[in-house]
Each structure stands twice: as structure tokens, then as C-alpha cells.
Design an enzyme around this catalytic site. Structure first.
Site, PDB file in Angstrom:
ATOM      1  N   HIS A 157       2.055   4.458  -2.967  1.00 21.10           N
ATOM      2  CA  HIS A 157       2.233   5.915  -2.840  1.00 21.10           C
ATOM      3  C   HIS A 157       3.645   6.324  -3.273  1.00 21.10           C
ATOM      4  CE1 HIS A 157      -1.591   6.317  -0.929  1.00 21.10           C
ATOM      5  NE2 HIS A 157      -1.247   5.743   0.204  1.00 21.10           N
ATOM      6  N   HIS A 213       0.839  -1.202   0.000  1.00 21.24           N
ATOM      7  CA  HIS A 213       0.000   0.000   0.000  1.00 21.24           C
ATOM      8  C   HIS A 213       0.873   1.250   0.000  1.00 21.24           C
ATOM      9  CE1 HIS A 213      -3.436   2.565   1.538  1.00 21.24           C
ATOM     10  NE2 HIS A 213      -2.379   3.305   1.844  1.00 21.24           N
ATOM     11  N   GLU A 214       1.808   1.292   0.933  1.00 21.27           N
ATOM     12  CA  GLU A 214       2.686   2.459   1.024  1.00 21.27           C
ATOM     13  C   GLU A 214       3.621   2.536  -0.178  1.00 21.27           C
ATOM     14  OE1 GLU A 214       2.102   4.695   3.108  1.00 21.27           O
ATOM     15  OE2 GLU A 214       0.678   3.538   4.299  1.00 21.27           O
TER      16      GLU A 214
END
Length: 406
Positions: free
Chosen positions: A25, A21-22
Site C-alpha cells: 500500500h 502487505h502494508e
């Protein structure tokens, strides 16, 4: 030990999901030339870290999420003049939205990949009850106990008609005695109504075959009855096959079913999210012993259920839980509420819409949204979200949901 292994494995899988998820980004931010100075999994004290280029990568002690620090996330942040062009708030709105939404997109990708892996390995649940042979029995018991539902023992040398005729696991039954069988219930009904040599048309690896099966006559409880109903047994046909609970696919044939099943899980995640507020009392009751199976579960509860799945050898259940949790997190994170990514997306889209209208009126663009004015609402959402998380974790610790009602 298999239960503990399953719990740890599921928790690790969630940890990897958070890391990805990170990473979503980070990857998109770097792709657009933004400056990302930190990428950490966890919070609190630093366990270890290393630097590659301008970014520090590392792990922190509290495994409750992670973060990527991109300079200039809001116009209120002080940014070195040399980095102004690379600040987040100086990028085009569509780029900001892509970066903010990339975390949820990663969860959706993970969900699809997990379902695809399930399709080509353990198999997908046969939700449509397609008539695909899951097991061919060695024999067909002659009778059944109407009080307990148990079947009698087969005699020496008995051989199931389906086995004798060459029916194989994975065959799809297309018709029985000339009657089409789109679902397994049709196979069961048609078989019970026949006796003696009967043509079974099956699809085996894309090739249509006709097998003549000598349908045996046995004593069974009527359909739609259960043990203890005191209903007399009836004479019906049986061949000794069981329907498949899961369906496995090849690398290419799995693509369509993967997206179809993922869509179903996505719909369930959305429905669960909409009903989340009304489930809060259910979670509270669970802390005091109520075992409502429809209550929300935390990562702790999902890990326990994952452990149960591994202990029972139900890897397809393990994978479904993992896919569902990723899809739910992805959808939840897109809610237009701060501090979620969806809240930041909403703010950026609001600025874009507002500035577009101002330009149409011949007015200069407005100032960036003052996040300090949104802090009270943000704190409320943090409090409510934190309270719900603590409630679900508490319920999952003191009264965890278990597969099979353990």
C-alpha cells in the site's frame, strides 16, 4: 527445541508477510504521489518509531496486523488545503484501486516466491506421481510378512539390482522392458511382471540412457492389498528403487512448475474460502475435541503445524503452509466487503460506474459515497470476522491440528 524454532520462524514469516502487505500500500501510494504519514506494524501502544521524510515508520505492541495512513482515504476526512491534490480520494479511480489491491498482490508475490524457493531447494511435491527415482536401496528383501507388511532382512553382501546397474537418484524412468512408464504405478506394474535382465530407459539430466537391470524375484503382497488381508504372497520382480516424493528443479526449469503449483494452491485457497461459512460448525466442534483435519486454522494453528514440519524435517510442508496462507489472505482480503481492501475497491468501482453513467446522461457526477451509511454493515462484518477468528484461535490453542496426528 526444533518445534519451538519452527513455530517462531513461521510466526515471524507471517509477520514479514503482513509488513510487506502494508508496504505494498505504502509503495504504490508514494509512487502515485499520495501523502502517507504513517506506516506501522501492529496496533496499540507504540514500541518504537522513526521518521523518514513525511512518513513515520514504527512497531506497535499488538502483533495483529498493521496499517498505512494515507491522507484523504474518504471524502469525509478533513484534509489540509495544501495536501488536497495528494489526498487519496482526489486521485484517479484506477490509481486508488491499485493502491488498495497492492496488499493482496504482495501476498500473491510472496506465495509465488515461496513456491519457487521450494522448487529449487527442498523440491515440490510429486503430485503427478512422475516416475523419478527418489532412492536406490542397498538391497532387495526376499520376502514380506503379509500380516504386518514388514520386509525380511537382506543377507550379507546382497546388492539391489538397481544399485548394481547404476540407477541414480533423480533418474526419470521412461520405460521398463519396452513398456512406457508415464507414472510410477506403470514402473511398479511393469517391474513386478518381469524377471532377469531387463532394459530400463531413463532420462538423466536430459540424456537418455538404457540400463540393463537384472530384476530379482521376490515374494510380495499383491498390489492394492494391505497387511492383514490374509492374501497369499505372490512372486514378483523387484529392483530396489523408490519413487521421489518431491522433485527439485534448476533456477530456470523451476519457473513453469512454480506457476503451475501456485495456481493449484490458489485454486485450493479459493475453494477453501467458498466453503468457509459451512466450516464454522466444524471449528466449534474442534474446540470440544473433534479432530476434523479439514477445519480452518488461524495463524496460531498454522504456526503450530509449521513447528511440526520443522521438527520432522519436512521443510517442503513448512513452505507449502506459508505459501497457502499468503494466498488465502490475499484472496480473502479482496472480498468486496468492508472493512477489507476489497470492500473499498468495490466502493471506488461503484463510484466510477455510477459517474460514467451520469456523464452519459449529461448529468454531473455524484457525491462521494457516504461511508457513514455503510458503517452498520461494516460493524456486522467486523463482528462476524472477529468471532470466526476467535473461534479458530481458540480451537488451535485447546485442540491444535498436528502433522502426523500428534
Amino acid at each position: 527445541m526444533s518445534f519451538v524454532f519452527g513455530v517462531v520462524l513461521f510466526a515471524l514469516a507471517i509477520g514479514v508477510s503482513i509488513a510487506l502487505h502494508e508496504f505494498g500500500h505504502l509503495l504504490t501510494a508514494k509512487m502515485f504521489g499520495m501523502k502517507a504519514t504513517e506506516y506501522f506494524i501492529g496496533f496499540g501502544p507504540r514500541i518504537f518509531s522513526f521518521r523518514r521524510g513525511e512518513t513515520e515508520y514504527g512497531l506497535k505492541a499488538i502483533p495483529a496486523g498493521g496499517y498505512v495512513r494515507i491522507i484523504g482515504m474518504t471524502a469525509l476526512e478533513e484534509v489540509d488545503p495544501a495536501d488536497q491534490k495528494r489526498a487519496f480520494y482526489n486521485q484517479k479511480v484506477w490509481k486508488r484501486v491499485v493502491v488498495l489491491g497492492a496488499g493482496s498482490v504482495m501476498h500473491f508475490i510472496i506465495g509465488v516466491l515461496v513456491v519457487y524457493f521450494m522448487a529449487v531447494s527442498t523440491g515440490m511435491p510429486n503430485l503427478e506421481n512422475k516416475p523419478i527415482v527418489g532412492e536406490v536401496s542397498q538391497c532387495v528383501p526376499a520376502s514380506q510378512d503379509s500380516k504386518t507388511g514388514s520386509l525380511t532382512q537382506c543377507g550379507p553382501g546382497d546388492k539391489a539390482p538397481a544399485l548394481a546397474a547404476g540407477l541414480q537418484k533423480g533418474d526419470r524412468v521412461l520405460s521398463v522392458g519396452g513398456k512406457e512408464t508415464p507414472v510410477y504405478a506403470d514402473v511398479l506394474k511393469a517391474t513386478r511382471a518381469t524377471s532377469g535382465p531387463t532394459p530400463f530407459v531413463v532420462d538423466r539430466g536430459g540424456q537418455q540412457l538404457t540400463l540393463t537391470i537384472d530384476v530379482a524375484q521376490v515374494q510380495r503382497m499383491p498390489l492394492n492389498t494391505k497387511p492383514g488381508d490374509n492374501v497369499p504372497l505372490e512372486t514378483v520382480g523387484a529392483v530396489g528403487l523408490a519413487n521421489a516424493s518431491t522433485i527439485s528443479y534448476g533456477a530456470l526449469s523451476a519457473v513453469g512448475p512454480t506457476f503451475e503449483f501456485t495456481g493449484l494452491l490458489f485454486q485450493n485457497a479459493w475453494e477453501g474460502l467458498k466453503r468457509l461459512p459451512e466450516k464454522v460448525p466444524v471449528v466449534v466442534k474442534a474446540i470440544f475435541g473433534d479432530d476434523n483435519p479439514e477445519r480452518p486454522v488461524s495463524v496460531v494453528g498454522a504456526s503450530i503445524m509449521g513447528g511440526d514440519a520443522v521438527e520432522r524435517g519436512l521443510w517442503e510442508v513448512f513452505l507449502i503452509l506459508l505459501a497457502m496462507l499468503n494466498l488465502f489472505i490475499g484472496v480473502f482480503n479482496l472480498l468486496p466487503l468492508l472493512p477489507l481492501d476489497g470492500g473499498h475497491i468495490a466502493v471506488n468501482l461503484y463510484e466510477k460506474a455510477r459517474n460514467t453513467i451520469r456523464r452519459m446522461r449529461g448529468r454531473p457526477i455524484g457525491a462521494p459515497v457516504d461511508y457513514t451509511k455503510l458503517l452498520p454493515l461494516t460493524y456486522v462484518m467486523i463482528f462476524l470476522g472477529g468471532a470466526l477468528m476467535l473461534l479458530t484461535i481458540t480451537a488451535d490453542v485447546v485442540n491444535p491440528l498436528r502433522l502426523g496426528g500428534q
